[in-house]
Design a protein around this motif. Structure first.
Motif, PDB file in Angstrom:
ATOM      1  N   LEU A 109      26.177  42.298  20.540  1.00 17.04           N
ATOM      2  CA  LEU A 109      25.178  43.356  20.605  1.00 17.04           C
ATOM      3  C   LEU A 109      24.009  42.990  19.698  1.00 17.04           C
ATOM      4  O   LEU A 109      24.199  42.376  18.637  1.00 17.04           O
ATOM      5  N   ALA A 110      22.802  43.367  20.102  1.00 16.78           N
ATOM      6  CA  ALA A 110      21.609  43.082  19.305  1.00 16.78           C
ATOM      7  C   ALA A 110      21.656  43.887  18.012  1.00 16.78           C
ATOM      8  O   ALA A 110      21.916  45.100  18.040  1.00 16.78           O
ATOM      9  N   PRO A 111      21.393  43.267  16.874  1.00 12.10           N
ATOM     10  CA  PRO A 111      21.536  43.978  15.588  1.00 12.10           C
ATOM     11  C   PRO A 111      20.525  45.085  15.382  1.00 12.10           C
ATOM     12  O   PRO A 111      20.769  46.005  14.598  1.00 12.10           O
ATOM     13  N   GLN A 112      19.363  45.028  16.085  1.00 12.23           N
ATOM     14  CA  GLN A 112      18.332  46.048  15.898  1.00 12.23           C
ATOM     15  C   GLN A 112      18.405  47.141  16.969  1.00 12.23           C
ATOM     16  O   GLN A 112      17.496  47.948  17.078  1.00 12.23           O
ATOM     17  N   GLY A 113      19.480  47.156  17.762  1.00  9.48           N
ATOM     18  CA  GLY A 113      19.686  48.239  18.711  1.00  9.48           C
ATOM     19  C   GLY A 113      19.126  48.034  20.099  1.00  9.48           C
ATOM     20  O   GLY A 113      19.312  48.882  20.971  1.00  9.48           O
ATOM     21  N   GLY A 114      18.436  46.923  20.340  1.00  5.55           N
ATOM     22  CA  GLY A 114      17.894  46.657  21.665  1.00  5.55           C
ATOM     23  C   GLY A 114      18.870  45.873  22.512  1.00  5.55           C
ATOM     24  O   GLY A 114      20.088  46.041  22.408  1.00  5.55           O
ATOM     25  N   ALA A 115      18.334  45.002  23.371  1.00  8.33           N
ATOM     26  CA  ALA A 115      19.162  44.176  24.244  1.00  8.33           C
ATOM     27  C   ALA A 115      19.311  42.781  23.651  1.00  8.33           C
ATOM     28  O   ALA A 115      18.379  42.246  23.049  1.00  8.33           O
ATOM     29  N   PHE A 116      20.498  42.187  23.827  1.00  3.52           N
ATOM     30  CA  PHE A 116      20.690  40.778  23.508  1.00  3.52           C
ATOM     31  C   PHE A 116      20.216  40.013  24.730  1.00  3.52           C
ATOM     32  O   PHE A 116      20.894  39.946  25.754  1.00  3.52           O
ATOM     33  N   HIS A 117      19.010  39.412  24.642  1.00  5.26           N
ATOM     34  CA  HIS A 117      18.316  38.968  25.845  1.00  5.26           C
ATOM     35  C   HIS A 117      17.987  37.479  25.888  1.00  5.26           C
ATOM     36  O   HIS A 117      17.385  37.016  26.854  1.00  5.26           O
ATOM     37  N   PRO A 118      18.338  36.658  24.884  1.00  8.01           N
ATOM     38  CA  PRO A 118      17.955  35.243  24.956  1.00  8.01           C
ATOM     39  C   PRO A 118      18.755  34.509  26.028  1.00  8.01           C
ATOM     40  O   PRO A 118      19.910  34.851  26.314  1.00  8.01           O
ATOM     41  N   LYS A 119      18.128  33.498  26.601  1.00 10.55           N
ATOM     42  CA  LYS A 119      18.776  32.709  27.650  1.00 10.55           C
ATOM     43  C   LYS A 119      18.522  31.233  27.342  1.00 10.55           C
ATOM     44  O   LYS A 119      17.462  30.703  27.670  1.00 10.55           O
ATOM     45  N   ILE A 120      19.477  30.605  26.707  1.00 16.09           N
ATOM     46  CA  ILE A 120      19.319  29.202  26.344  1.00 16.09           C
ATOM     47  C   ILE A 120      20.604  28.442  26.633  1.00 16.09           C
ATOM     48  O   ILE A 120      21.690  29.017  26.744  1.00 16.09           O
ATOM     49  N   TRP A 121      20.478  27.126  26.764  1.00 13.62           N
ATOM     50  CA  TRP A 121      21.588  26.188  26.730  1.00 13.62           C
ATOM     51  C   TRP A 121      21.283  25.164  25.643  1.00 13.62           C
ATOM     52  O   TRP A 121      20.158  24.667  25.557  1.00 13.62           O
ATOM     53  N   VAL A 122      22.274  24.857  24.837  1.00 14.35           N
ATOM     54  CA  VAL A 122      22.197  23.727  23.906  1.00 14.35           C
ATOM     55  C   VAL A 122      23.389  22.836  24.215  1.00 14.35           C
ATOM     56  O   VAL A 122      24.543  23.274  24.125  1.00 14.35           O
ATOM     57  N   LEU A 123      23.120  21.598  24.608  1.00  8.43           N
ATOM     58  CA  LEU A 123      24.174  20.656  24.981  1.00  8.43           C
ATOM     59  C   LEU A 123      24.103  19.418  24.103  1.00  8.43           C
ATOM     60  O   LEU A 123      23.020  18.892  23.840  1.00  8.43           O
ATOM     61  N   ARG A 124      25.262  18.963  23.687  1.00 11.42           N
ATOM     62  CA  ARG A 124      25.373  17.760  22.866  1.00 11.42           C
ATOM     63  C   ARG A 124      26.040  16.674  23.704  1.00 11.42           C
ATOM     64  O   ARG A 124      27.120  16.873  24.262  1.00 11.42           O
ATOM     65  N   PHE A 125      25.383  15.512  23.778  1.00 10.90           N
ATOM     66  CA  PHE A 125      25.897  14.393  24.563  1.00 10.90           C
ATOM     67  C   PHE A 125      26.229  13.235  23.629  1.00 10.90           C
ATOM     68  O   PHE A 125      25.457  12.922  22.722  1.00 10.90           O
ATOM     69  N   VAL A 126      27.375  12.604  23.878  1.00  3.98           N
ATOM     70  CA  VAL A 126      27.766  11.439  23.088  1.00  3.98           C
ATOM     71  C   VAL A 126      27.918  10.253  24.040  1.00  3.98           C
ATOM     72  O   VAL A 126      28.268  10.409  25.212  1.00  3.98           O
ATOM     73  N   PRO A 127      27.649   9.025  23.544  1.00  2.00           N
ATOM     74  CA  PRO A 127      27.724   7.841  24.417  1.00  2.00           C
ATOM     75  C   PRO A 127      29.157   7.538  24.838  1.00  2.00           C
ATOM     76  O   PRO A 127      30.091   7.680  24.047  1.00  2.00           O
ATOM     77  N   LEU A 128      29.330   7.129  26.084  1.00  2.00           N
ATOM     78  CA  LEU A 128      30.661   6.797  26.596  1.00  2.00           C
ATOM     79  C   LEU A 128      31.254   5.589  25.893  1.00  2.00           C
ATOM     80  O   LEU A 128      32.471   5.464  25.752  1.00  2.00           O
ATOM     81  N   THR A 129      30.387   4.690  25.445  1.00  2.00           N
ATOM     82  CA  THR A 129      30.859   3.468  24.798  1.00  2.00           C
ATOM     83  C   THR A 129      31.126   3.636  23.319  1.00  2.00           C
ATOM     84  O   THR A 129      31.659   2.732  22.675  1.00  2.00           O
ATOM     85  N   GLY A 130      30.729   4.759  22.765  1.00  2.00           N
ATOM     86  CA  GLY A 130      30.901   4.977  21.332  1.00  2.00           C
ATOM     87  C   GLY A 130      29.758   4.457  20.501  1.00  2.00           C
ATOM     88  O   GLY A 130      29.725   4.676  19.287  1.00  2.00           O
ATOM     89  N   THR A 131      28.811   3.767  21.112  1.00  2.00           N
ATOM     90  CA  THR A 131      27.644   3.273  20.387  1.00  2.00           C
ATOM     91  C   THR A 131      26.392   3.870  21.004  1.00  2.00           C
ATOM     92  O   THR A 131      26.276   3.975  22.222  1.00  2.00           O
ATOM     93  N   GLY A 132      25.460   4.243  20.153  1.00  2.00           N
ATOM     94  CA  GLY A 132      24.231   4.860  20.624  1.00  2.00           C
ATOM     95  C   GLY A 132      24.007   6.182  19.921  1.00  2.00           C
ATOM     96  O   GLY A 132      24.924   6.767  19.327  1.00  2.00           O
ATOM     97  N   PRO A 133      22.798   6.697  19.966  1.00  2.00           N
ATOM     98  CA  PRO A 133      22.472   7.936  19.255  1.00  2.00           C
ATOM     99  C   PRO A 133      23.095   9.152  19.934  1.00  2.00           C
ATOM    100  O   PRO A 133      23.351   9.160  21.142  1.00  2.00           O
ATOM    101  N   ILE A 134      23.347  10.186  19.159  1.00  2.00           N
ATOM    102  CA  ILE A 134      23.745  11.484  19.716  1.00  2.00           C
ATOM    103  C   ILE A 134      22.507  12.134  20.311  1.00  2.00           C
ATOM    104  O   ILE A 134      21.438  12.149  19.687  1.00  2.00           O
TER     105      ILE A 134
END
Length: 616
Positions: A109-134
């Motif tokens: 629930l929204a802390p200020q009494g309104g609507a909880f309205h954000p719409k985002i995705w945050v995704l973390r990808f890791v390399p299949l080979t184990g080497t490379g940046p996150i």
């Protein structure tokens, strides 16, 4: 052909594109926020991430093994936060599998009494080979996690996690850290807290690749008690917003020439705005001949919202021709709740760049761009009589909010026949108006099993009945009916589920993996490359699963098991968990679901598994 305007409805991005890992990477964890949610979308998302089946949504929903595989692979690495009481109550398929989302979805629930309205995705990808940046992906959307097909807008940003702090990302990481504390009733599960904190730390250090033409990116979040953001007033302003309030429109156009301002909204909303406020805009428009559907915000109870989900503010700053254009996208409408008083939780991203690259304000509604989908709004010539359904829906929404805040608890009690009794209580007392009927049911059983509430819901407890263990879930379906108008509101509420027998998840698996063929298909899913395995299961197992001893002829299971044992052993650990859960389960034909020869072979593999790989 789609135009080069980011606001063109033909430039729509599918969810699958947002969730798809970059080449050479896999999803490590993901977090989403949404105002409303349907379980069909929530069930498909892990499968989409696992084997990229976004274009086969209906096929995935009709294939419980595919849904189960996606959930088993990724559900523990996905966290979804949504507004309490805004989950749809009628999933079309695989109802029992919704129980496996109990820890994935947290109602807030929204802390200020309104609507909880954000719409985002945050995704973390890791390399299949184990080497490379996150790598991280941040998608800021205007749509909810539902099947809605109206025109929406998304900004998808890819970036790499660096060593240095990126101060401009602070609003997003602050939102992620705040999410667990917004839970109502049932606390946020520990795994979701860890996901939110881990992604917040990564966001703090991520350098984003900016879209072409933009030079600067700024984030803002409203509704968490900090100064409220709203787009800057410049030399020209364009607004796209399904919902409006007069005071917000006045603030956004203060001091501007009407010829430099345009507004795109819905007819139902525009008719509520005073003419002197609309006169601030030289052009007032609506979408022309596009499908229309519900948006879901503070005034959605009065809406049959029509075709428009996108929220955009186009601000042109500084004198031409050297002006700068700001494109602000996100969840917030041009309303007081979103932009002025901070009652709604909203998220925004503003891209800035030279107007010659980003477009002047008027460019975005030119006929060759967005303008070809628009028509001028014509005020009605007569005043419509008040619709009694609008007031009825507002009354229903008040009861929904009271139930969402009631801290509902379902307590399990074993019965003699192996069934489970469910008793519902509330922290306080929720009284129902005499003009309203409330019905509820365990979500997995559907509204045909609904029980009508005849008294206030409180600590005394309401016995819902006795149910098979596989049908026990913390999700309740509710239907509120206004007896004066017949208006209905149907939704899902989560509860705190207490004294749940440990065998519940195993019972759900047994109901999906119902025979030896299904078992071996699922083993192939666990062992195989996700995309290849997904294609096989969605094709109904064409190519053969059953061969000697029930093993596949084309790609022997034994070879896959040996390959996994010589690798990281992850898939064998998944088999270990599955074998433990299924135990001695029998199929409809009375035969053991696990083929005896496979069980014997598994004991050989199990004896050489590292101790840390064994888990039940």
């Amino acid at each position: 052909m789609p135009s080069d305007s980011p606001l063109d409805p033909e430039n729509r991005a599918l969810y699958g594109e947002i969730l798809r890992a970059p080449p050479g990477y896999e999803v490590d964890m993901a977090l989403a926020t949404t105002y409303s949610l349907d379980f069909e979308t929530a069930l498909v998302i892990p499968a989409t991430m696992a084997f990229q089946a976004a274009e086969s949504r209906a096929q995935v929903l009709d294939t419980p093994l595919a849904l189960l595989d996606g959930l088993e692979r990724l559900a523990e690495r996905v966290a979804i936060f949504c507004e309490a009481g805004r989950i749809a109550a009628q999933p079309r398929a695989a109802n029992r599998l919704t129980a496996l989302l109990e820890d994935t979805v947290t109602e807030v629930l929204a802390p200020q009494g309104g609507a909880f309205h954000p719409k985002i995705w945050v995704l973390r990808f890791v390399p299949l080979t184990g080497t490379g940046p996150i790598r991280l992906r941040l998608a800021i959307l205007s749509r909810n996690l539902t099947t809605d097909r109206s025109w929406d807008l998304s900004l998808s940003l890819d970036g790499e996690v660096s060593e240095a702090a990126q101060a401009d990302n602070a609003p997003i990481s602050a939102l992620l850290r705040a999410l667990p504390g917004l839970a109502r009733g049932r606390p946020t599960p520990a795994r979701n807290r860890k996901i939110a904190e881990a992604l917040a730390r990564d966001v703090d250090r991520t350098v984003w690749a900016l879209p072409e033409g933009s030079r600067k990116l700024r984030f803002a979040v409203n509704g968490l008690g900090k100064p409220t953001f709203r787009p800057k007033v410049g030399k020209a302003m364009g607004i796209i917003s399904p919902f409006l309030s007069p005071d917000a429109l006045v603030q956004l156009t203060k001091g501007l020439d009407p010829t430099e301002c345009w507004l795109l909204s819905r007819s139902e909303e525009l008719v509520q705005i005073p003419p002197e406020v609309l006169a601030r805009f030289g052009q007032v428009m609506v979408l022309d001949d596009l499908a229309e559907t519900e948006d879901g915000e503070e005034s959605e109870a009065a809406s049959a919202a029509l075709g428009l989900h996108a929220k955009v503010f186009v601000t042109e700053r500084y004198p031409r021709p050297e002006s700068t254009t700001d494109l602000t996208v996100g969840s917030g409408n041009a309303t007081a709740a979103a932009l002025l008083n901070g009652s709604n939780v909203e998220v925004f991203a503003t891209l800035s760049g030279p107007s010659r690259r980003m477009g002047w304000a008027a460019d975005h509604i030119a006929p060759e761009r967005l303008g070809r989908f628009l028509r001028p709004w014509q005020p009605p010539t007569t005043t419509a009589a008040p619709d009694p359904a609008i007031a009825a829906e507002a009354r229903l929404d008040e009861v929904r909010k009271a139930l969402a805040a009631a801290d509902l608890t379902l307590r399990c009690t074993p019965a003699e026949d192996g069934r489970i009794g469910l008793t519902l209580t509330a922290r306080g007392s929720v009284a129902l108006p005499v003009t309203l009927r409330a019905e509820l049911w365990p979500l997995t059983l559907g509204p045909n099993q609904a029980l009508t509430l005849t008294a206030a819901l409180g600590r005394t407890g309401l016995h819902l009945g006795q149910f098979a263990l596989a049908d026990v879930t913390r999700w309740l379906g509710l239907r509120l009916t206004d007896l004066e108008t017949g208006a209905e509101m149907v939704f899902t509420l989560g509860t705190t589920l207490k004294d749940l027998p440990e065998a519940r998840t195993a019972e759900i698996l047994r109901s999906i993996i119902e025979n030896r063929e299904a078992f071996l298909r699922y083993i192939r899913l666990l062992l195989g490359d996700p995309q290849t395995a997904g294609q096989i299961i969605l094709q109904g197992g064409k190519g053969g699963f059953l061969g000697f001893a029930g093993f596949a002829d084309d790609t022997p299971i034994l070879e896959d098991m040996v390959r996994s044992l010589s690798g990281d052993g992850r898939r064998l650990r998944d088999i270990e968990r599955l074998m433990s859960r299924l135990g001695d389960a029998k199929g409809a034909d009375g035969e053991p679901v696990i083929p005896p020869r496979f069980a014997a072979l598994w004991e050989v593999f199990r004896s050489v598994l590292p101790k840390e790989a064994r888990r039940g």
